[in-house]
Enzyme design. Structure first.
Site, PDB file in Angstrom:
ATOM      1  N   ASP A   1       0.838  -1.209   0.000  1.00  0.00           N
ATOM      2  CA  ASP A   1       0.000   0.000   0.000  1.00  0.00           C
ATOM      3  C   ASP A   1       0.871   1.258   0.000  1.00  0.00           C
ATOM      4  O   ASP A   1       0.367   2.383  -0.025  1.00  0.00           O
ATOM      5  CB  ASP A   1      -1.018  -0.008   1.149  1.00  0.00           C
ATOM      6  CG  ASP A   1      -0.375  -0.041   2.520  1.00  0.00           C
ATOM      7  OD1 ASP A   1       0.864  -0.167   2.599  1.00  0.00           O
ATOM      8  OD2 ASP A   1      -1.111   0.050   3.524  1.00  0.00           O
TER       9      ASP A   1
ATOM     10  N   ASP B   1      -1.094  -6.166   0.208  1.00  0.00           N
ATOM     11  CA  ASP B   1      -1.399  -5.467   1.465  1.00  0.00           C
ATOM     12  C   ASP B   1      -2.898  -5.246   1.616  1.00  0.00           C
ATOM     13  O   ASP B   1      -3.560  -4.790   0.673  1.00  0.00           O
ATOM     14  CB  ASP B   1      -0.735  -4.078   1.444  1.00  0.00           C
ATOM     15  CG  ASP B   1       0.569  -4.046   2.195  1.00  0.00           C
ATOM     16  OD1 ASP B   1       0.813  -4.941   3.030  1.00  0.00           O
ATOM     17  OD2 ASP B   1       1.356  -3.114   1.946  1.00  0.00           O
TER      18      ASP B   1
ATOM     19  N   GLU C   1       9.710  -3.717   9.949  1.00  0.00           N
ATOM     20  CA  GLU C   1      10.011  -2.408   9.354  1.00  0.00           C
ATOM     21  C   GLU C   1      10.643  -1.484  10.395  1.00  0.00           C
ATOM     22  O   GLU C   1      10.057  -1.215  11.450  1.00  0.00           O
ATOM     23  CB  GLU C   1       8.728  -1.781   8.776  1.00  0.00           C
ATOM     24  CG  GLU C   1       8.993  -0.406   8.178  1.00  0.00           C
ATOM     25  CD  GLU C   1       7.906   0.094   7.224  1.00  0.00           C
ATOM     26  OE1 GLU C   1       6.996  -0.675   6.880  1.00  0.00           O
ATOM     27  OE2 GLU C   1       7.992   1.277   6.843  1.00  0.00           O
TER      28      GLU C   1
HETATM   29  O1  KIV Z   1       3.612  -1.053   1.509  1.00  0.00           O
HETATM   30  C1  KIV Z   1       4.741  -1.534   1.353  1.00  0.00           C
HETATM   31  O2  KIV Z   1       5.373  -1.390   0.307  1.00  0.00           O
HETATM   32  C2  KIV Z   1       5.301  -2.317   2.449  1.00  0.00           C
HETATM   33  C3  KIV Z   1       6.753  -2.638   2.399  1.00  0.00           C
HETATM   34  C4  KIV Z   1       7.579  -1.441   2.470  1.00  0.00           C
HETATM   35  C5  KIV Z   1       7.126  -3.645   3.410  1.00  0.00           C
HETATM   36  O3  KIV Z   1       4.606  -2.656   3.348  1.00  0.00           O
END
Ligand code: KIV
Length: 257
Positions: free
Chosen positions: A42, A81, A176
């Site tokens: 996301d 996500d 993260e």
């Molecule tokens: O949204 C995203 O790209 C992520 C990564 C940075 C782990 O969650």
């Protein structure tokens, strides 16, 4: 499909797991050969749409981008996500996760949080929806993006959260911006792979936003390394194109009908 998950699990303590983001077919088909996991993150909210946070990303946006990404993937495990406000309770989470899987044909979904979303993750896994966890800085709810795990209480909570996610049956966890020694401890303690972003070399794998890695999104953050400046290369190509059009060097006869 089960095979794809076990391939990833087996890499723990053996070889690094490579994960990158994709938001479209074109990037997906380039990175697919090199990745174990392709994540439709996301982060597309800030990277593509200039949103201040990922909180404005909708389910429809994730589904449309993921449908495009699906077309570019042959071998990697595809994770999508679940955006903000799409998993506030168990029934909402299950309905939306099912929609994501059904419409995008992805292999798994990723949700941000540990103990707080225990019942949500439990519900999804009980319904055979594979889940990737996400701990540390959680962009969907973060007030700031400071690294996590410097304070003892925070460290204990993060370690507990990782164990909870493992017990629930998530197949891996993104860490993260987690302090290095804590990322190492979590990675040693749990038996499922950790995938780091700003979480040191000690994780079982690494993820980056592809647009950051190739210099299409020109951000400067400590945990990003720009491996190529594609923006520069695009500029060079466009300048050449403009020159040739203006000087009637393009299109040539072979480009015409
Ligand atoms: O949204 C995203 O790209 C992520 C990564 C940075 C782990 O969650």
């Amino acid at each position: 499909m089960k095979n794809k998950f076990s391939k990833i699990s087996k890499k723990k303590n053996k070889s690094k797991i490579i994960c990158l983001t994709a938001y479209s077919k074109n990037i997906a088909q380039i990175i697919d050969k090199h990745c174990d996991i392709v994540l439709v993150g996301d982060s597309l909210g800030s990277v593509l749409y200039n949103y201040k946070s990922t909180r404005s990303v909708t389910l429809d946006m994730m589904i449309e981008h993921s449908k495009s990404v699906r077309m570019g993937i042959k071998k990697s495990l595809m994770v999508v996500d679940m955006p903000h406000n799409t998993y506030r309770n168990t029934s909402e989470a299950l309905r939306n996760a099912k929609a994501i899987i059904l419409k995008t044909k992805c292999d798994a979904v990723k949700l941000e949080g540990g103990k707080k979303i225990y019942h949500i993750i439990k519900k999804l896994i009980k319904n055979k929806i594979p889940v990737m966890g996400h701990l540390g800085v959680l962009p969907q709810s973060a007030k700031n993006f400071k690294a996590k795990g410097k304070k003892i209480v925070e460290r204990n909570n993060l370690l507990k959260d990782a164990k909870i996610l493992e017990e629930l049956g998530v197949f891996s966890i993104v860490l993260e911006c987690v302090e290095s020694s804590l990322a190492k401890e979590i990675t040693k303690t749990i038996n499922i792979p950790t995938i780091g972003i700003g979480a040191s070399v000690h994780c079982d794998g690494q993820v980056l936003v592809t647009d950051d890695l190739i210099g299409l999104n020109l951000i400067k953050v400590r945990f990003v390394k720009r491996f190529i400046n594609i923006t520069k290369q695009i500029n060079t190509a466009i300048i050449k194109y403009k020159y040739e059009v203006k000087n009637k060097k393009f299109p040539k006869k072979i480009n015409s009908y």
